[in-house]
Enzyme design. Structure first.
Site, PDB file in Angstrom:
ATOM      1  N   PRO A 106       2.965  -4.786   7.770  1.00 56.10           N
ATOM      2  CA  PRO A 106       2.489  -4.470   6.409  1.00 56.10           C
ATOM      3  C   PRO A 106       3.654  -4.484   5.416  1.00 56.10           C
ATOM      4  O   PRO A 106       4.687  -3.868   5.644  1.00 56.10           O
ATOM      5  CB  PRO A 106       1.912  -3.057   6.546  1.00 56.10           C
ATOM      6  CG  PRO A 106       1.656  -2.866   8.007  1.00 56.10           C
ATOM      7  CD  PRO A 106       2.694  -3.702   8.706  1.00 56.10           C
ATOM      8  N   GLU A 107       3.504  -5.249   4.359  1.00 58.97           N
ATOM      9  CA  GLU A 107       4.514  -5.317   3.308  1.00 58.97           C
ATOM     10  C   GLU A 107       4.060  -4.441   2.137  1.00 58.97           C
ATOM     11  O   GLU A 107       2.968  -3.885   2.158  1.00 58.97           O
ATOM     12  CB  GLU A 107       4.707  -6.775   2.865  1.00 58.97           C
ATOM     13  CG  GLU A 107       5.262  -7.680   3.956  1.00 58.97           C
ATOM     14  CD  GLU A 107       6.745  -7.425   4.216  1.00 58.97           C
ATOM     15  OE1 GLU A 107       7.387  -6.727   3.407  1.00 58.97           O
ATOM     16  OE2 GLU A 107       7.253  -7.923   5.229  1.00 58.97           O
TER      17      GLU A 107
END
Ligand SMILES: [Zn+2]
Length: 272
Positions: free
Chosen positions: A2-3
């Site tokens: 997840p960014e």
């Protein structure tokens, strides 16, 4: 992994179900995340009301009024859902925060690189957050700021941009795309990029991330369904992963280079 856009979309997804709610405690099935989940988490949280759900870098901050802040990190594979308390947990649903009204905020994290940390101090003083650079979507990220911070720096501008002490949340894909839009070669020395080009770069970073967040807001499933985990948003990428394809602006072939052990993609015609 997840960014920042996924974390921000998660924040927006869970906030309406969590903000203003009282917590009835926590159920920790496996405390062995990247750092151990506090043993007394249930007692810490019980009876506290969530005053706000905020984000700093890739941490979600559940502010519990004056009592303190719970820091949540999704690590490599984590996701959060709001589900009815009776929903059977899977093998990877390691922590539930029990919300008043019969629902739980459930952390699923197959690879267990995520984190659940408690601090009674102002969260900006927490060791995980102290020393971080500004948020990329805040007014603090300006061309002047990047220009000033980069003077005398000989590293590649892409590595400079991915340094969390300079600015947080600009991962490999977003750095490549922002440099393309700003017309800057990723391997150029950070200290030799001029102020005007950093003005373009600051705007490009914000635009790329805003677009990813907008894409996530439309494609991401309901945060109250227990299904799946959010992955990368299907965002239009101009250069990343497109080695050999035609540049969407000038038609030349996109090139790949390894900079700081990371794959970088750029157009030799548009980026200098
Ligand atoms: Zn081009």
């Amino acid at each position: 992994m997840p960014e920042l856009p996924e974390v921000e979309v998660t924040r927006r997804g869970i906030a309406p179900h969590v903000e203003g709610r009282r917590l009835e405690g926590a159920r920790v099935r496996d405390p062995r995340l990247r750092w151990p989940v506090p043993e007394d988490l249930d007692a810490i949280l019980r009876g506290r009301r969530v005053s706000a759900v905020e984000r700093r870098a890739k941490y979600l901050l559940l502010r519990l009024g004056d009592a303190g802040t719970l820091l949540l990190h999704l690590g490599m594979s984590g996701s959060l859902r709001v589900v009815p308390a009776e929903t059977p947990p899977t093998a990877h649903d390691h922590v539930d925060l029990l919300l008043e009204g019969g629902r739980v905020l459930r952390l699923r994290d197959p690879r267990r690189f995520g984190a659940v940390l408690w601090t009674p101090e102002p969260p900006e003083r927490h060791p995980r957050l102290a020393g971080l650079g500004p948020e990329p979507l805040s007014p603090e990220l300006t061309g002047d700021y990047l220009h000033r911070r980069s003077r005398g720096r000989r590293l590649a501008v892409k590595n400079f941009l991915m340094d969390a002490q300079v600015v947080v949340g600009v991962g490999n894909i977003y750095a490549s795309e922002a440099l393309f839009r700003a017309g800057i070669r990723p391997d150029r020395e950070a200290g030799r990029v001029g102020r005007d080009r950093y003005v373009l770069l600051a705007a490009a970073v914000a635009a790329v991330l805003e677009e990813a967040i907008a894409a996530g807001g439309t494609t991401l499933r309901d945060f109250t369904s227990g299904e799946g985990a959010p992955g990368y948003f299907r965002q239009e990428l101009a250069v990343y992963g497109r080695e050999g394809e035609a540049c969407p602006v000038c038609g030349r072939g996109i090139r790949k280079a390894v900079i700081g052990q990371r794959s970088s993609f750029f157009c030799p015609g548009c980026q200098r």
